[in-house]
Motif scaffolding. Sequence first.
Motif, short mmCIF file in Angstrom:
data_model
loop_
_atom_site.label_atom_id
_atom_site.label_comp_id
_atom_site.label_asym_id
_atom_site.label_seq_id
_atom_site.Cartn_x
_atom_site.Cartn_y
_atom_site.Cartn_z
N ALA A 190 62.86 32.98 44.97
CA ALA A 190 62.09 33.05 45.52
C ALA A 190 60.60 33.99 44.05
CB ALA A 190 62.07 34.87 46.25
N GLU A 191 58.94 33.71 45.74
CA GLU A 191 58.24 33.79 44.50
C GLU A 191 57.81 35.58 44.19
OE1 GLU A 191 54.88 32.10 47.11
OE2 GLU A 191 54.87 30.44 46.19
N ILE A 192 56.76 35.90 43.48
CA ILE A 192 57.00 37.91 43.17
C ILE A 192 55.57 37.64 42.81
CG2 ILE A 192 56.54 38.33 41.76
CD1 ILE A 192 59.61 38.74 42.31
N PHE A 193 55.29 39.08 43.86
CA PHE A 193 54.13 39.08 43.62
C PHE A 193 53.64 39.91 42.99
CE2 PHE A 193 54.36 36.31 47.25
CZ PHE A 193 53.34 35.10 48.06
N ILE A 194 52.50 40.84 42.21
CA ILE A 194 52.19 41.64 41.10
C ILE A 194 51.06 42.15 41.63
CG2 ILE A 194 54.19 40.85 39.98
CD1 ILE A 194 51.44 39.64 37.81
N GLN A 195 50.32 43.46 41.15
CA GLN A 195 48.94 43.53 40.53
C GLN A 195 48.58 42.36 40.36
OE1 GLN A 195 48.91 47.67 39.83
NE2 GLN A 195 47.20 47.92 40.44
N GLY A 196 47.23 42.37 40.89
CA GLY A 196 46.42 41.68 40.35
C GLY A 196 45.24 42.39 39.48
N VAL A 197 44.79 41.43 38.14
CA VAL A 197 43.68 41.84 37.46
C VAL A 197 42.33 41.57 37.73
CG1 VAL A 197 45.25 41.65 35.56
CG2 VAL A 197 43.91 39.41 36.86
N THR A 198 41.75 42.12 37.04
CA THR A 198 39.93 42.22 37.63
C THR A 198 39.41 41.56 35.55
OG1 THR A 198 40.36 44.07 39.02
CG2 THR A 198 37.68 43.17 38.46
N VAL A 199 38.85 40.24 36.15
CA VAL A 199 38.11 39.65 34.77
C VAL A 199 36.49 39.99 34.74
CG1 VAL A 199 40.68 38.76 34.51
CG2 VAL A 199 38.47 37.75 35.31
N SER A 200 35.52 39.46 33.92
CA SER A 200 34.90 38.96 33.64
C SER A 200 34.65 37.28 33.50
CB SER A 200 33.62 40.00 33.77
OG SER A 200 32.09 38.90 33.36
N GLU A 201 34.39 35.94 33.72
CA GLU A 201 34.26 35.14 33.29
C GLU A 201 32.80 34.44 32.58
OE1 GLU A 201 35.11 31.73 36.31
OE2 GLU A 201 37.94 32.83 35.99
N ASP A 261 31.23 31.71 29.40
CA ASP A 261 31.52 30.30 29.65
C ASP A 261 33.02 29.88 28.58
OD1 ASP A 261 29.08 29.78 30.44
OD2 ASP A 261 27.96 29.93 28.46
N ASN A 262 33.51 30.77 27.74
CA ASN A 262 34.62 30.23 26.69
C ASN A 262 35.76 30.99 26.87
OD1 ASN A 262 32.93 32.10 25.46
ND2 ASN A 262 33.21 30.82 23.44
N LYS A 263 35.43 32.53 27.49
CA LYS A 263 36.35 33.50 27.84
C LYS A 263 36.56 34.11 29.42
CE LYS A 263 33.63 36.96 24.72
NZ LYS A 263 33.77 37.86 24.17
N ILE A 264 37.78 34.89 28.90
CA ILE A 264 37.69 36.10 29.59
C ILE A 264 37.90 37.38 29.54
CG2 ILE A 264 39.58 36.26 32.29
CD1 ILE A 264 40.33 33.57 31.89
N GLU A 265 37.12 37.76 30.22
CA GLU A 265 37.53 39.28 29.24
C GLU A 265 38.18 39.83 30.65
OE1 GLU A 265 33.20 41.21 28.11
OE2 GLU A 265 32.34 39.44 27.02
N LEU A 266 38.94 40.75 30.00
CA LEU A 266 39.53 42.06 31.18
C LEU A 266 38.96 43.01 31.36
CD1 LEU A 266 43.15 41.90 29.52
CD2 LEU A 266 42.36 41.25 32.48
N ILE A 267 38.40 43.76 32.72
CA ILE A 267 38.27 45.03 33.13
C ILE A 267 39.04 45.21 32.85
CG2 ILE A 267 37.37 46.32 34.50
CD1 ILE A 267 35.30 43.29 34.79
N ASP A 268 40.61 45.18 34.37
CA ASP A 268 41.43 45.60 34.91
C ASP A 268 42.45 45.20 34.50
OD1 ASP A 268 42.80 49.24 35.98
OD2 ASP A 268 43.90 47.03 37.40
N GLY A 269 43.98 45.21 34.08
CA GLY A 269 45.34 44.68 34.06
C GLY A 269 45.70 44.86 32.43
N GLN A 270 44.94 45.07 31.75
CA GLN A 270 45.33 44.55 30.41
C GLN A 270 46.92 44.81 29.73
OE1 GLN A 270 43.42 46.68 26.17
NE2 GLN A 270 45.81 47.62 26.05
#
Length: 211
Positions: A13-24, A26-35
Amino acid sequence: MMESLLNGFKNKAEIFIQGVTVSETDNKIELIDGQQRTTFFYLLLKYLDCKEKFTISYQIRKKSDEFLSELNLQECDDSENKDEEYQDIFFFKKTLRIINKYLSETDKDLFLNYVLDSVKFLYINIPKDKAEKVFSMMNGNKAQMQEEELIKAELLRLSSLNDSSDNQDDKEKYAIEWDNNMLRNRYAREWDKWLQWWNRKGSSDISSDCV
């Protein structure tokens, strides 16, 4: 989380978890919420020997960053170190031991494919110039940890350390865990009572309170 993943794996079965908020950028993804969720899945994928190239960076907490970038899974197989200097690293190692406990008899390749294919979450990308505002909005209503709260958290962590060994049977381990839970609850109540007394208006009359 591990129980949910294993149940999903067994039931296909597929599992759905709480999402993450980021800011992309050019070369990385910065986490805002979801560490915490991101760090958990980083450790899980490393444990499962995922061959994809991926990294995680703790820019502020340098020792945590060093541990994750130089992750040695063999080092985490050791028993719990009560004298671990850094709290992050203590919980990184504990998380890996928990993962191993749940997956020691599971085919890692099959479980890795399941995680990559069947774990779903919302991925919210916002512009860099709005990241600080969004973070403040998401966390602005959360109480800041005061020094006394940090002391309480550390006190409860220390009281949670398990003295059980591999030579003990399940009954003995459950008894020790029960005692630790009782001790932790008592410490929490006593700390809250003391803090309430300390912060109470007019508590300067120590002699009457002590009586």
